[in-house]
Enzyme design. Structure first.
Site, PDB file in Angstrom:
ATOM      1  N   LYS A   1      -0.829  -0.620  -0.429  1.00 37.69           N
ATOM      2  CA  LYS A   1      -0.961  -2.549   0.660  1.00 37.69           C
ATOM      3  C   LYS A   1      -2.896  -1.170   1.610  1.00 37.69           C
ATOM      4  CE  LYS A   1       1.151  -5.072  -0.330  1.00 37.69           C
ATOM      5  NZ  LYS A   1       0.902  -6.203  -0.982  1.00 37.69           N
TER       6      LYS A   1
ATOM      7  N   TYR B   1       4.010   2.438  -0.813  1.00 43.18           N
ATOM      8  CA  TYR B   1       3.942   1.099  -0.922  1.00 43.18           C
ATOM      9  C   TYR B   1       2.503   0.750   0.599  1.00 43.18           C
ATOM     10  CZ  TYR B   1       4.557  -4.221   0.938  1.00 43.18           C
ATOM     11  OH  TYR B   1       4.660  -5.025   1.355  1.00 43.18           O
TER      12      TYR B   1
END
Length: 354
Positions: free
Chosen positions: A235, A231
């Site tokens: 990002k 994740y």
């Protein structure tokens, strides 16, 4: 594209946003901005000192005068460069990806109430009682589906003037535990989809010489803890994408703007199974905190960056510290404690007795 239901905790487990009036660093900052760091404070201080009959030549009075003059200069300069244009929301066609739930649904509703025509892109069904909100089923990570949805938007609502890339998903676990297909999905939704939506909608904005692209990223793109490597990496790609997009737009000399929103822990289902160990420094945000930042950026017609909560404003500088200090700061902020359950402990190894 929202996270499939099988990958999300139930609504009952969602962390409650920290109360706005709870004692947090953000509350202290808000209080200082409206008191000590506001020029009116200087005038009050001067009046108080003169009420004590201190002469103008007294050091305390001189200090108050100088401090007030400094604040007036700062506010004057800020006002000089503040956006003076006002946006007509009724003329805006806004595309919101991942708009069926959480922050996206909140964004869609608020924008519609302001009069904008909102196109919601998501794989999950979305119904709105507002006539200026329309749902277009679409997996934004699929180029063909995205192009078909974009053509439908142009036919029904007109050329989009604002793109809010909000879709995202999260798979939690150690690097050794997450499946390759899960990592690939995260990058398709969290990173690649942003490329596809920008390529789809930016050309029209450039031709019309107006528009705004808002990237909803995450603080974890600057500082990812254990258990959230995929994740955080997806990002981090968004943060660099935004930086490059902003520079490309600047070099083109266009009026199209690009803004970045980097929130911390939001009280939605995406990270419902994670606890915030340090709510003083890192309070849990509400979807409205992100909505307010997005609307402020669009309304200003300027490229902006927002880091929420306030303590995260230093995150872009986080990586200048040595590795040992970064680990210590994560421990101090409670980051490690909130994700400790995601990483299995190494079993103790004992020497065999002779």
């Amino acid at each position: 594209m929202s996270t499939p239901a099988a990958e999300r905790p139930s609504r009952s487990t969602v962390a409650s946003p920290t109360h706005p009036n709870a004692f947090t660093l953000d509350l202290i900052v808000r209080m200082l901005r409206t008191t000590v760091f506001h020029y009116s404070f200087g005038f009050v201080a001067i009046i108080g000192l003169k009420a004590l009959e201190l002469p103008w030549s007294h050091p305390a009075t001189q200090l108050a005068l100088g401090y007030t003059a400094l604040l007036l200069v700062i506010y004057g300069v800020a006002h000089r460069f503040r956006a003076k244009e006002t946006i007509d929301w009724q003329d805006q066609v806004v595309v919101v990806t991942g708009g069926s739930g959480g922050v996206g649904a909140c964004l869609s509703g608020i924008l519609a109430m302001r009069g904008a025509h909102v196109a919601v892109l998501d794989v999950e069904p979305f119904a709105s009682h507002m006539p200026n909100v329309k749902f277009f089923p679409c997996d934004v990570a699929d180029i063909e589906q995205l192009h078909a949805a974009a053509e439908a938007i142009r036919g029904d609502l007109g050329h989009p003037t604002v793109l809010i890339n909000n879709a995202g998903c999260a798979i939690k676990g150690s690097i050794l535990d997450v499946e390759p297909a899960q990592v690939e999905k995260m990058f398709r939704v969290n990173s690649m989809a942003h490329f596809w939506t920008i390529r789809e909608f930016l050309p029209d904005m450039l031709r019309r010489n107006e528009g705004h692209i808002v990237t909803v990223s995450s603080i974890l793109g600057w500082c990812a803890p254990a258990g959230l490597s995929g994740y955080g990496a997806s990002k981090a790609a968004l943060n660099v994408l935004h930086d490059s997009l902003h520079e490309e737009l600047r070099m083109r000399g266009t009026k199209v703007r690009a803004s970045l929103i980097c929130p911390g822990h939001i009280g939605t289902r995406l990270f419902a199974d994670l606890n915030t160990a340090n709510e003083f420094l890192l309070p849990v945000l509400s979807p409205m905190d992100i909505v307010e930042a997005v609307i402020e950026a669009i309304g200003a017609k300027q490229s902006r960056e927002y880091y929420l909560p306030w303590a995260t404003n230093m995150m872009p500088l986080f990586n200048i510290f040595p590795l040992w200090m970064r680990s210590y700061l994560k421990e101090l902020l409670g980051v490690d404690q909130s994700v400790r359950h995601l990483i299995p402990r190494q079993p103790a190894v004992h020497d065999k007795e002779n």
